[in-house]
Design an enzyme around this catalytic site. Structure first.
Site, PDB file in Angstrom:
ATOM      1  CB  SER A   1     -20.099  38.631 -10.882  1.00  9.90           C
ATOM      2  OG  SER A   1     -18.845  38.038 -10.888  1.00  9.90           O
TER       3      SER A   1
ATOM      4  CB  SER B   1     -16.942  38.858 -13.545  1.00  8.08           C
ATOM      5  OG  SER B   1     -18.295  38.434 -13.520  1.00  8.08           O
TER       6      SER B   1
ATOM      7  CE  LYS C   1     -20.424  39.675 -16.286  1.00  6.91           C
ATOM      8  NZ  LYS C   1     -20.609  38.999 -14.987  1.00  6.91           N
TER       9      LYS C   1
HETATM   10  N1  GLN Z   1     -15.428  36.555  -8.133  1.00 12.65           N
HETATM   11  C1  GLN Z   1     -16.110  35.315  -8.344  1.00 12.65           C
HETATM   12  C2  GLN Z   1     -15.325  34.433  -9.250  1.00 12.65           C
HETATM   13  O1  GLN Z   1     -14.288  34.828  -9.691  1.00 12.65           O
HETATM   14  C3  GLN Z   1     -17.496  35.564  -8.789  1.00 12.65           C
HETATM   15  C4  GLN Z   1     -17.711  35.555 -10.243  1.00 12.65           C
HETATM   16  C5  GLN Z   1     -19.124  35.725 -10.651  1.00 12.65           C
HETATM   17  O2  GLN Z   1     -20.023  35.938  -9.823  1.00 12.65           O
HETATM   18  N2  GLN Z   1     -19.351  35.582 -11.932  1.00 12.65           N
HETATM   19  O3  GLN Z   1     -15.722  33.335  -9.549  1.00 12.65           O
END
Ligand code: GLN
Length: 474
Positions: free
Chosen positions: A176, A152, A77
């Protein structure tokens, strides 16, 4: 050439000379060339470097000196630092920035001869649930390219699902890893907070962030976790607890499982998601496991607590991106003040700005007690209740997401609708427990979705062993 979808199969084929690391990397690069223009999972492909490494690893395999991950082709990532490669957390504010060092997870992968093939698109600073907030553009779900891959770590999931690499690392602050894994039909594992060093991970919310894996199967997750876990002097929050042999699965046992009934009864849950998860629950009961439906009264507070605390931490973590230290700087600023203001205004995307403002607000004098402190108190309540539940049960079971992958663009207008995507996944980050998403289901709309299991801290071996049992038995 044949596509290998597990490490076991890959290494066997290499050892029997059916193929080589070099050919495998070539083959992934070919797939990337064919598919990435549409899927948009890769930000950079390390074409030369990965082939060079593959050659070295082939030699080591022949000499019998290869590490545990020899032949494992992995994508990373774009918020995990790789020496001399661009790392931007998919933000304009880090445009052109190259990392000066390797994250600890990268060092550990390389020591065991993994082959890093490139870095992967994500939501800007890991903030999002659809991989739509990225300076590199949206990522498309390989199962249906009109849908998001989840976020994400959307690039990580899409790359593995489209067979552009064997496995990927992602980060999970609120879901994410698990949510994109569910949307793309893969295994997504968020380890216990502190199990894996965060050194070299671009911080979003430091008391929530964890690096983990997205893979085609449980065995590959277990193997990678074994390599990347463990104490790291450079991350003082990393645990010194012994790393278990995750890939050596424990023998079958009957387990006690708590099903959070509020999750299954929640408005807005897709009926087929509910029914298929209920069917799994019945099958588990038939196999002799004890199931109990329990209520979790804090469900509606999880998302607000998560967003107050993570934005507060983000507002402080992201203060370092100021146009002076790293990456992007506005053109011809008239003074220092303008350097800061314009670089940040031009460099951050809308979602990141929204969160910095929200985080700054909840920490501000006069509001801190009402929001930040209150959310800390709720965090404690959620932690206590989860701990109590896990005294009586081995696992907490929920769907990973309330529905399957949604249409690209459809949740852009109202951020709170997007935030509710995280309803089932944030609990594990609020408490720090490990959790996994298992690719058990296919919806009649053709899209995959997942089952989530959460277990006691540092019981990844049980979690992975039981997950493999479920996948093989059901
Ligand atoms: N969807 C969540 C957010 O927008 C999780 C993001 C993540 O785990 N980095 O914060």
């Amino acid at each position: 050439m044949k596509n290998y979808t597990s490490y076991n199969e890959t290494i066997k084929a290499i050892k029997s000379k059916e193929t080589s690391c070099y050919n495998i990397v070539k083959n992934y690069q070919k797939t990337i060339l064919e598919k990435n223009s549409e899927i948009n999972a890769f930000v950079d492909v390390f074409s030369e470097e990965s082939l060079q490494t593959a050659k070295k690893v082939d030699k080591k395999i022949t000499e019998g000196k290869a590490g545990k991950l020899a032949g494992m082709v992995i994508g990373i990532k774009d918020n995990i630092c790789i020496k001399n490669q661009n790392v931007s957390a998919s933000s304009k504010i880090l445009a052109g920035f190259k990392s000066l060092y390797n994250a600890t997870v990268i060092e550990r992968l390389l020591e065991e001869d993994a082959i890093i093939i490139g870095n992967l698109n994500c939501d800007e600073f890991a903030m999002g649930s659809g991989n739509e907030h990225s300076v590199n553009g949206v990522v498309r779900n390989p199962h249906n390219t009109t849908k998001v891959p989840g976020g994400s770590s959307g690039g990580s999931a899409a790359a593995v699902a489209a067979n552009m690499c064997l496995a990927a690392l992602g980060s999970d602050t609120g879901g994410s890893i698990r949510q994109p894994a569910a949307f793309c039909g893969l295994v997504g594992l968020k380890p216990t907070y502190s199990r894996v060093s965060r050194y070299g991970l671009i911080a979003y919310a430091s008391s929530f962030d964890q690096i983990g894996t997205i893979t085609n199967n449980i065995e590959d997750s277990a193997l990678i976790l074994e390599v990347i876990s463990g104490k790291d002097e450079r991350d003082s929050t990393s645990s010194s607890k012994k790393v278990d042999e995750y890939s050596n699965f424990l023998k079958k046992e009957t387990k006690k499982i708590a099903v959070l009934k509020d999750c299954l009864e929640r408005d807005g849950i897709d009926i087929e998601v509910k029914q298929k998860v209920e069917k799994t629950i019945t099958e588990l009961e038939k196999k002799g496991h004890t199931i109990e439906y329990v209520s979790f009264p804090y469900l509606d507070f999880l998302v607000p607590t998560y967003y107050v605390l993570t934005t507060a931490e983000a507002s402080s973590n992201l203060a370092r991106f100021d146009g002076v230290h790293y990456g992007y700087r506005t053109e011809k600023p008239k003074d220092l003040e303008e350097t800061y203001v314009k670089s940040r205004t031009e460099g951050f995307g809308d979602e990141v700005k929204r969160r910095i403002m929200l985080g700054t607000f909840v920490l501000s004098a006069g509001y801190k007690d009402a929001y930040y402190k209150k959310a800390q108190q709720v965090r404690r309540l959620v932690q206590n209740m989860t701990k109590e539940l896990l005294k009586d049960f081995d696992f907490i079971l929920t769907p990973t997401t309330p529905h399957t992958a949604f249409d690209i663009g459809i949740k852009q207008k109202d951020p709170t609708v997007m935030y509710l995507e995280d309803i089932f996944t944030v609990q594990a980050n609020i408490t720090g427990n490990p959790a996994i998403s298992l690719p058990l289901y296919k919806h009649s709309n053709g899209l995959p979705f997942g089952l989530q299991l959460l277990s006691k801290k540092f019981t990844e071996r049980d979690l992975l062993s039981f997950s493999s049992q479920i996948i093989n038995d059901l």
